[in-house]
Design a protein around this motif. Structure first.
Motif, PDB file in Angstrom:
ATOM      1  N   PRO A 102      48.405  51.920  24.967  1.00  0.00           N
ATOM      2  CA  PRO A 102      48.769  51.964  27.027  1.00  0.00           C
ATOM      3  C   PRO A 102      47.713  52.039  27.666  1.00  0.00           C
ATOM      4  O   PRO A 102      47.731  51.474  28.686  1.00  0.00           O
ATOM      5  CB  PRO A 102      49.943  52.819  26.832  1.00  0.00           C
ATOM      6  N   GLN A 103      46.379  52.462  27.542  1.00  0.00           N
ATOM      7  CA  GLN A 103      45.105  52.679  27.642  1.00  0.00           C
ATOM      8  C   GLN A 103      44.841  50.670  27.827  1.00  0.00           C
ATOM      9  O   GLN A 103      44.013  51.006  29.337  1.00  0.00           O
ATOM     10  CB  GLN A 103      44.541  53.590  27.335  1.00  0.00           C
ATOM     11  N   GLY A 104      44.917  50.628  26.713  1.00  0.00           N
ATOM     12  CA  GLY A 104      44.002  48.798  27.071  1.00  0.00           C
ATOM     13  C   GLY A 104      42.789  48.883  27.001  1.00  0.00           C
ATOM     14  O   GLY A 104      41.741  49.765  27.131  1.00  0.00           O
ATOM     15  N   SER A 105      41.870  48.084  27.110  1.00  0.00           N
ATOM     16  CA  SER A 105      41.222  47.794  26.560  1.00  0.00           C
ATOM     17  C   SER A 105      40.098  47.450  27.836  1.00  0.00           C
ATOM     18  O   SER A 105      39.025  47.745  28.174  1.00  0.00           O
ATOM     19  CB  SER A 105      40.815  46.893  25.161  1.00  0.00           C
ATOM     20  N   GLU A 106      40.376  46.644  29.083  1.00  0.00           N
ATOM     21  CA  GLU A 106      40.030  46.026  29.364  1.00  0.00           C
ATOM     22  C   GLU A 106      39.476  47.038  30.670  1.00  0.00           C
ATOM     23  O   GLU A 106      38.152  47.354  30.830  1.00  0.00           O
ATOM     24  CB  GLU A 106      41.105  45.001  30.394  1.00  0.00           C
ATOM     25  N   PRO A 107      40.386  48.370  30.932  1.00  0.00           N
ATOM     26  CA  PRO A 107      39.254  49.218  31.696  1.00  0.00           C
ATOM     27  C   PRO A 107      38.135  49.698  30.982  1.00  0.00           C
ATOM     28  O   PRO A 107      37.072  50.102  31.985  1.00  0.00           O
ATOM     29  CB  PRO A 107      40.562  50.905  32.073  1.00  0.00           C
ATOM     30  N   LEU A 108      38.103  50.190  29.875  1.00  0.00           N
ATOM     31  CA  LEU A 108      36.760  49.863  29.223  1.00  0.00           C
ATOM     32  C   LEU A 108      36.002  48.913  29.190  1.00  0.00           C
ATOM     33  O   LEU A 108      34.578  49.181  29.511  1.00  0.00           O
ATOM     34  CB  LEU A 108      37.151  50.685  27.351  1.00  0.00           C
ATOM     35  N   GLU A 109      36.551  47.888  28.759  1.00  0.00           N
ATOM     36  CA  GLU A 109      35.298  46.741  29.039  1.00  0.00           C
ATOM     37  C   GLU A 109      34.429  46.999  30.662  1.00  0.00           C
ATOM     38  O   GLU A 109      33.342  46.882  30.755  1.00  0.00           O
ATOM     39  CB  GLU A 109      35.902  45.088  29.127  1.00  0.00           C
ATOM     40  N   ILE A 110      35.214  46.501  31.502  1.00  0.00           N
ATOM     41  CA  ILE A 110      35.082  46.746  32.794  1.00  0.00           C
ATOM     42  C   ILE A 110      33.945  47.633  33.251  1.00  0.00           C
ATOM     43  O   ILE A 110      32.577  47.865  33.534  1.00  0.00           O
ATOM     44  CB  ILE A 110      35.868  47.257  34.626  1.00  0.00           C
ATOM     45  N   THR A 111      34.352  49.040  33.127  1.00  0.00           N
ATOM     46  CA  THR A 111      33.536  50.573  33.056  1.00  0.00           C
ATOM     47  C   THR A 111      32.300  50.868  31.983  1.00  0.00           C
ATOM     48  O   THR A 111      31.230  51.566  32.391  1.00  0.00           O
ATOM     49  CB  THR A 111      34.548  52.335  33.542  1.00  0.00           C
ATOM     50  N   GLN A 112      32.303  50.394  31.205  1.00  0.00           N
ATOM     51  CA  GLN A 112      30.910  50.328  29.964  1.00  0.00           C
ATOM     52  C   GLN A 112      30.027  49.288  29.883  1.00  0.00           C
ATOM     53  O   GLN A 112      29.147  49.411  29.986  1.00  0.00           O
ATOM     54  CB  GLN A 112      32.249  50.405  28.634  1.00  0.00           C
ATOM     55  N   ASP A 113      30.371  48.440  31.762  1.00  0.00           N
ATOM     56  CA  ASP A 113      29.153  47.932  31.669  1.00  0.00           C
ATOM     57  C   ASP A 113      28.830  47.971  33.397  1.00  0.00           C
ATOM     58  O   ASP A 113      29.889  47.307  34.149  1.00  0.00           O
ATOM     59  CB  ASP A 113      29.827  45.906  31.933  1.00  0.00           C
ATOM     60  N   ARG A 114      27.920  48.285  33.401  1.00  0.00           N
ATOM     61  CA  ARG A 114      27.581  48.375  34.945  1.00  0.00           C
ATOM     62  C   ARG A 114      27.979  47.128  36.293  1.00  0.00           C
ATOM     63  O   ARG A 114      28.788  47.323  36.631  1.00  0.00           O
ATOM     64  CB  ARG A 114      25.685  49.445  35.136  1.00  0.00           C
ATOM     65  N   LEU A 115      27.358  46.352  35.280  1.00  0.00           N
ATOM     66  CA  LEU A 115      27.727  44.994  36.534  1.00  0.00           C
ATOM     67  C   LEU A 115      29.498  44.717  36.498  1.00  0.00           C
ATOM     68  O   LEU A 115      29.375  44.366  37.804  1.00  0.00           O
ATOM     69  CB  LEU A 115      26.202  43.804  35.480  1.00  0.00           C
ATOM     70  N   LEU A 116      30.052  44.509  35.377  1.00  0.00           N
ATOM     71  CA  LEU A 116      31.514  44.048  35.776  1.00  0.00           C
ATOM     72  C   LEU A 116      31.790  45.411  36.710  1.00  0.00           C
ATOM     73  O   LEU A 116      32.684  44.850  37.739  1.00  0.00           O
ATOM     74  CB  LEU A 116      31.765  44.684  34.121  1.00  0.00           C
ATOM     75  N   GLU A 117      31.133  46.723  36.150  1.00  0.00           N
ATOM     76  CA  GLU A 117      32.297  47.358  37.428  1.00  0.00           C
ATOM     77  C   GLU A 117      31.825  47.549  38.399  1.00  0.00           C
ATOM     78  O   GLU A 117      33.014  47.453  39.294  1.00  0.00           O
ATOM     79  CB  GLU A 117      31.656  49.513  36.755  1.00  0.00           C
ATOM     80  N   ARG A 118      30.262  47.630  38.805  1.00  0.00           N
ATOM     81  CA  ARG A 118      30.034  47.528  40.357  1.00  0.00           C
ATOM     82  C   ARG A 118      30.254  45.600  41.433  1.00  0.00           C
ATOM     83  O   ARG A 118      31.497  45.743  42.147  1.00  0.00           O
ATOM     84  CB  ARG A 118      28.834  46.687  40.714  1.00  0.00           C
ATOM     85  N   ALA A 119      30.614  44.455  40.017  1.00  0.00           N
ATOM     86  CA  ALA A 119      31.617  43.748  40.780  1.00  0.00           C
ATOM     87  C   ALA A 119      33.288  44.353  41.089  1.00  0.00           C
ATOM     88  O   ALA A 119      34.105  43.080  41.572  1.00  0.00           O
ATOM     89  CB  ALA A 119      31.186  42.599  39.480  1.00  0.00           C
ATOM     90  N   PHE A 120      33.680  44.663  39.780  1.00  0.00           N
ATOM     91  CA  PHE A 120      35.041  45.031  39.877  1.00  0.00           C
ATOM     92  C   PHE A 120      35.219  45.573  41.738  1.00  0.00           C
ATOM     93  O   PHE A 120      36.294  45.850  42.240  1.00  0.00           O
ATOM     94  CB  PHE A 120      35.355  46.295  39.091  1.00  0.00           C
ATOM     95  N   LEU A 121      34.657  46.750  41.825  1.00  0.00           N
ATOM     96  CA  LEU A 121      34.626  47.643  42.646  1.00  0.00           C
ATOM     97  C   LEU A 121      34.006  46.973  43.967  1.00  0.00           C
ATOM     98  O   LEU A 121      34.676  46.997  44.756  1.00  0.00           O
ATOM     99  CB  LEU A 121      33.530  48.444  43.008  1.00  0.00           C
TER     100      LEU A 121
END
Length: 398
Positions: A102-121
């Motif tokens: 249920p947690q899914g893999s996409e949130p990990l994909e976003i937050t384990q990569d600093r650039l993806l996390e910053r782009a998301f925010l």
């Protein structure tokens, strides 16, 4: 309106099997909570002596690279939860082929990569520390004018720890980055001079409903979580803004379960998002006593589609991480303090622990609890001069 039979098909009931994957100290408490709720627990871990494996009804020993073992584990479970954000998103995506996650893999994909996390925010116009993408030493020299001193060079992939990072306090420090710059892509991040670090722990249900725990103030020492304090004394407008930002982030994430969002609060009252953890986080340990429901039970209720009670604050509580050197002096407090509650992870002796456990101190106010902790002189304050800004470590082992 759905029939009760249809709804029951989606819910997990006692006797169902929950799989737990991950190697942090969260796993043991999650396994205990699941068994109290009547679920069977299967744990996946590389160490058969790990406490989560010992607590589980069944342990599957294997590496995170073993596709056959992961498939075998997943097929035995009605659903799988990762108890730490250190589990690779690729592993969770693979498990998702064979059972529900249920947690899914996409949130990990976003937050384990600093650039993806910053782009998301950034797409939500959320305040974060100024940064630049770095692939060479020349990039650092060019970016430093806008980023300023001090700043930190970090690899875009989280999980490397501090070995792949460099604090830059002056121009002469840039040359120190030469040894690591060829190892991958980096971000150069400005140092935020913050007054407090805050965490908000949220439980997100399948229908998107959000359940907020009280805001926690976190104190770090030597890059590890030292104390979590609730309720933290905050201005009403700061609390409202934390909840507003956290609601926007949690709503945008395709996620079910408990997550943490951490903030820097500056002296002027500005808030910067420090990180998103789409998993259980140690800051939530404090809710074992501070609220009417623990972080672990709320997580399991969300995953299994059970109704979730309104989270209520019960008593001011301070969580203190215990180090090995604290064990001897704590013997005195063990026989004196009736308001101190202990939790030890019971990892095998072969595994070196930074924090073998924690304690919860209950009092009429958090100030009274902190004064009682300080009066023991066990945790006399140490200088944090030279610590890497904006960077903390939450691993159990090193």
């Amino acid at each position: 309106m759905e029939s009760s039979d249809k709804m029951e098909e989606k819910a997990l009931f006692p006797g169902s099997t929950i799989g737990i994957i991950g190697e942090s100290s969260n796993g043991i408490m999650l396994a205990e909570a699941a068994k109290k709720m009547g679920f069977k627990v299967i744990a996946y871990n590389s160490d058969e002596a790990a406490p989560t494996m010992q607590e589980a009804d069944l342990g599957v020993v294997g590496s995170l690279h073993s596709k056959a073992k992961l498939q075998d584990f997943a097929e035995r479970c009605d659903l799988v939860t990762y108890e730490s954000d250190k589990v690779s998103s690729d592993v969770i995506e693979a498990i998702g082929q064979y059972t529900k996650v249920p947690q899914g893999s996409e949130p990990l994909e976003i937050t384990q990569d600093r650039l993806l996390e910053r782009a998301f925010l950034e797409q939500m116009n959320i305040n974060i520390a100024p940064y630049a993408t770095i692939v060479s030493l020349d990039d650092i020299y060019q970016a430093i004018g806008s980023i300023g001193y001090p700043c930190v060079l970090k690899p875009i992939q989280k999980g490397f720890g501090r070995k792949r990072q460099q604090v830059i306090n002056r121009q002469s420090d840039i040359a120190k980055c030469a040894d690591i710059i060829d190892l991958g892509t980096y971000v150069l991040e400005a140092w935020i001079p913050y007054e407090k670090e805050l965490s908000v722990i949220i439980g997100k249900e399948f229908d998107g409903k959000l359940n907020f725990f009280p805001i926690v103030e976190n104190i770090y020492r030597d890059h590890h979580l030292f104390q979590s304090i609730t309720k933290s004394q905050l201005e009403a407008d700061v609390q409202a803004e934390v909840h507003r930002i956290a609601t926007e982030i949690a709503t945008q994430l395709d996620y079910v379960g408990v997550l943490e969002i951490a903030f820097f609060l500056t002296k002027s009252g500005s808030l910067y998002v420090k990180r998103i953890v789409p998993a259980l986080h140690k800051a939530g340990f404090v809710f074992e006593k501070a609220t009417n429901i623990s972080m672990f039970e709320l997580h399991l209720r969300a995953l299994s589609r059970m109704p979730i009670p309104q989270v209520r604050f019960v008593q001011p509580t301070v969580m203190v991480a215990i180090k090995n050197e604290d064990l001897e002096p704590l013997r005195t407090q063990w026989v004196l303090k009736d308001n101190w509650f202990y939790r030890f992870y019971r990892y095998p002796q072969t595994k070196r622990m930074v924090n073998p456990g924690y304690l919860l101190v209950l009092a009429e106010t958090t100030t009274a609890a902190i004064h009682q902790i300080e009066a023991t002189n066990i945790w006399s304050d140490t200088s944090t001069e030279g610590e890497e800004p904006n960077e903390t470590v939450d691993e159990d082992t090193q």
